[in-house]
Design a protein around this motif. Structure first.
Motif, short mmCIF file in Angstrom:
data_model
loop_
_atom_site.label_atom_id
_atom_site.label_comp_id
_atom_site.label_asym_id
_atom_site.label_seq_id
_atom_site.Cartn_x
_atom_site.Cartn_y
_atom_site.Cartn_z
N ALA A 238 -48.62 -1.13 -3.01
CA ALA A 238 -48.10 0.23 -2.79
C ALA A 238 -46.68 0.35 -3.34
N LEU A 239 -45.90 -0.72 -3.21
CA LEU A 239 -44.52 -0.68 -3.70
C LEU A 239 -44.50 -0.62 -5.22
N ALA A 240 -45.33 -1.46 -5.86
CA ALA A 240 -45.38 -1.46 -7.32
C ALA A 240 -45.71 -0.06 -7.82
N GLU A 241 -46.66 0.58 -7.16
CA GLU A 241 -47.07 1.92 -7.57
C GLU A 241 -45.94 2.93 -7.34
N ALA A 242 -45.27 2.82 -6.18
CA ALA A 242 -44.20 3.77 -5.84
C ALA A 242 -43.03 3.67 -6.83
N VAL A 243 -42.73 2.45 -7.30
CA VAL A 243 -41.63 2.28 -8.27
C VAL A 243 -42.09 2.80 -9.64
N GLU A 244 -43.29 2.41 -10.01
CA GLU A 244 -43.85 2.82 -11.30
C GLU A 244 -43.93 4.35 -11.43
N ASN A 245 -44.40 5.01 -10.32
CA ASN A 245 -44.58 6.47 -10.34
C ASN A 245 -43.30 7.25 -10.14
N GLY A 246 -42.24 6.57 -9.78
CA GLY A 246 -40.99 7.28 -9.48
C GLY A 246 -40.99 7.91 -8.09
N THR A 247 -41.94 7.48 -7.21
CA THR A 247 -41.91 7.95 -5.80
C THR A 247 -40.59 7.53 -5.17
N ILE A 248 -40.12 6.32 -5.52
CA ILE A 248 -38.80 5.87 -5.07
C ILE A 248 -38.00 5.43 -6.30
#
Ligand SMILES: NC(=O)c1ccc[n+]([C@@H]2O[C@H](COP(=O)([O-])OP(=O)(O)OC[C@H]3O[C@@H](n4cnc5c(N)ncnc54)[C@H](O)[C@@H]3O)[C@@H](O)[C@H]2O)c1
Ligand SMILES: O=C(O)[C@H](O)COP(=O)(O)O
Length: 528
Positions: A238-248
């Motif tokens: 979930a973290l990898a996705e959140a960083v990749e997507n710019g969620t965080i």
């Protein structure tokens, strides 16, 4: 020869201390099967996070007395299995606090200024000043999750850097937070408000995947998260996705759910705004020297029969308490041994009563010592301060602690142990006299004043002429030398107890003759 196995890289200062008392074998990177095959030869094991000490390895460790973790986290040790086997587990709770806190701060700064990526780009021939424009920490909101030793140091330094520090820690009081000038917030509010979040809590079933996709979505899109605590607290996919997507805005990790980080981890696919370090939080020369000395000293002490100062599996019984309460613990253990031999069978209930000034002492260590004494008659050397409470629980012994500071029989107070089983109940009381001298002061409520000795005989008998003489002659005829004899009675010619300190043990055949003396109701040989 005492042997210590060091199975992870440890600072030489620790090896030097261990070498004072043992043969030290340094064998790092052992596969689990190999560790299992050789552990039976060792009295002590010293590790960092690289060695996983499973129940299977502990089961194979026939001589093992202590596992020393040169660091904080003992999540790589099966502590319940060690406790069951009576193996002490020690760590160094503070030796790497500063190192881990500074790693978190370093990662926070590196993240906000893109240090690793800017460096890699420059090394590759680039000169990209625009791409790597960062942010200041000054006046940003930092959320510290876990305001313990490391979290508190991070909070202190962050405040000095001008950050607005908030914290979430369900076990920290409002007063403590106020003292530190930190705002305590619920976890969701902290994640929603923070520009930076730094995790400093342990991994437990409660904290596993605490930071998941849902929580990440509540963060500001510019917010950055740092984890120098334990892997598994953040859901890595979930973290990898959140960083990749710019969620965080970014993340920096030092620890992973599985270490070493797997080649196929989704984290390894993230190219920007993510910094990964290979569990380097404690890897400073200073911290490694601190933890190696701290833990090696404890292993050395335990191998020499002394207490450890940071035992993980005997809470409340550190070296300081053991030193202060030494004669009191010895008394509790002796009374426990005596009581079990008077009872002569399984016990269902033990009452530990701290009377008079004794009640000022912490009860728990005395209860543990009493249980160790009580169980040693049946379990011998396999029972110790580590497993005494657990073994008692498994045997269904219900323990009652009573503090009775109004009872004033002796200066310094007294300790009474009473037990019950299906057939009978017994009690013994003892006190610590001047110079730490131990005294047994009552047996089954009969007053006596006897120093414990290795071999003793306790009788219950009718107080009538001739019994003492007959018993004395009988022992003499069998060459058992009496060092001292005492009789305790409450009324003349009523029931009485006799306590004999002997130079020699009583053979079983002689005990039959003792029982045959007219007027003797019970006779219990005791070995302390
Ligand atoms: N990266 C490294 O190399 C490295 C080095 C040292 C320590 N650590 C890890 O850092 C962490 C903190 O170490 P420490 O020495 O500060 O420990 P500590 O025991 O002093 O502090 C931990 C804090 O976490 C709090 N806590 C417990 N459960 C919580 C929860 N559910 N939510 C929020 N807070 C909670 C506790 O109340 C406590 O204040 C540990 O996990 C430790 O293993 C990592
Ligand atoms: O719990 C700790 O002390 C840290 O995670 C350090 O682990 P290490 O000793 O393997 O560096």
């Amino acid at each position: 020869m005492t042997k210590v196995l060091v199975s992870d890289p440890i600072d030489q200062a620790g090896i030097d201390i261990l070498s004072q008392v043992a043969q030290v074998d340094v064998r790092t990177g052992l596969p689990p099967e190999e560790l299992k095959a050789i552990i039976g030869d060792y009295d002590a094991l010293m590790i960092r996070s690289g060695t996983t000490v499973t129940a299977e390895i502990i089961e194979a460790a026939d001589k093992l007395r202590i596992i020393g973790r040169a660091g904080v986290g003992v999540d790589n040790v099966d502590v319940p299995a060690a406790t069951k086997r009576g193996v002490l587990v020690v760590n160094s709770p503070e030796g790497n606090t500063i190192a881990a806190a500074e790693q978190a701060l370093a990662l926070m700064l590196a993240l906000s200024r893109h240090v690793p990526h800017a460096h890699a780009s420059t090394m590759a021939g680039g000169w990209d000043r625009k791409k790597y424009v960062g942010n200041e920490l000054y006046k940003k909101k930092l959320g510290v999750v876990g305001l313990g030793k490391i979290g508190s140091h991070v909070a202190r330094v962050a405040k000095a850097m001008g950050m607005d520090v908030m914290a979430y820690d369900p076990y920290v009081s409002a007063e403590r937070a106020q003292q530190m000038q930190v705002r305590l917030l619920p976890l969701p509010a902290l994640f929603a408000e923070a520009d930076f979040v730094s995790l400093h809590l342990p991994r437990t079933p409660d904290t596993e995947n605490l930071v998941n996709a849902e929580l990440l979505k509540t963060m500001k899109s510019t917010a950055r998260i740092v984890n120098c605590a334990r892997g598994g607290i953040i859901d890595e996919a979930a973290l990898a996705e959140a960083v990749e997507n710019g969620t965080i805005g970014g993340a920096a990790l030092d620890v992973y759910a599985k270490e070493p980080l797997e080649a196929g981890s989704p984290l390894r696919q993230v190219k920007e705004r993510l910094i990964l370090t290979p569990h380097l939080g404690a890897s400073t020369e200073e911290a490694q020297e601190n933890v190696a000395i701290d833990v090696a000293e404890q292993i050395r002490d335990v191998l020499l029969g002394l207490p450890a100062r940071s035992a993980v599996n005997i809470p409340g019984l550190n070296a300081e308490v053991m030193e202060q309460l030494k004669p009191h613990l010895q008394l509790a253990e002796t009374l426990g041994q005596l009581l079990s031999q008077l009872a002569g069978g399984p016990i269902s209930e033990l009452e530990v009563r701290l009377q008079g000034d004794f009640a000022a002492h912490p009860a728990q260590p005395l209860v543990v010592a009493a249980l160790k004494g009580l169980l040693s008659t049946a379990l011998g050397d396999s029972i110790n301060y580590v497993n005494a409470s657990l073994e008692a629980k498994e045997r269904g012994i219900h323990v009652l602690e009573v503090k009775d500071d109004a009872s004033r029989d002796f200066a310094g107070g007294s300790l009474q142990l009473s037990c019950r089983n299906s057939q009978a109940s017994h009690s013994v009381t003892g006190a610590v006299f001047a110079e730490g001298e131990l005294r047994i002061t009552t047996i089954d409520e009969f007053p006596v004043n006897v120093a414990p000795s290795r071999h003793m005989l306790f009788t219950r008998h009718r107080d009538m002429p001739g019994i003492i003489g007959q018993l004395g002659s009988l022992l003499g005829e069998h060459n058992v030398n009496i060092a001292s004899m005492q009789v305790g009675r409450r009324i003349v010619r009523g029931d009485a107890v006799m306590v004999l300190s002997l130079d020699d043990p009583i053979p079983p055949s002689l005990l039959v003759s003792v029982h045959a003396i007219n007027g003797i109701q019970e006779a219990h040989p005791v070995t302390l």
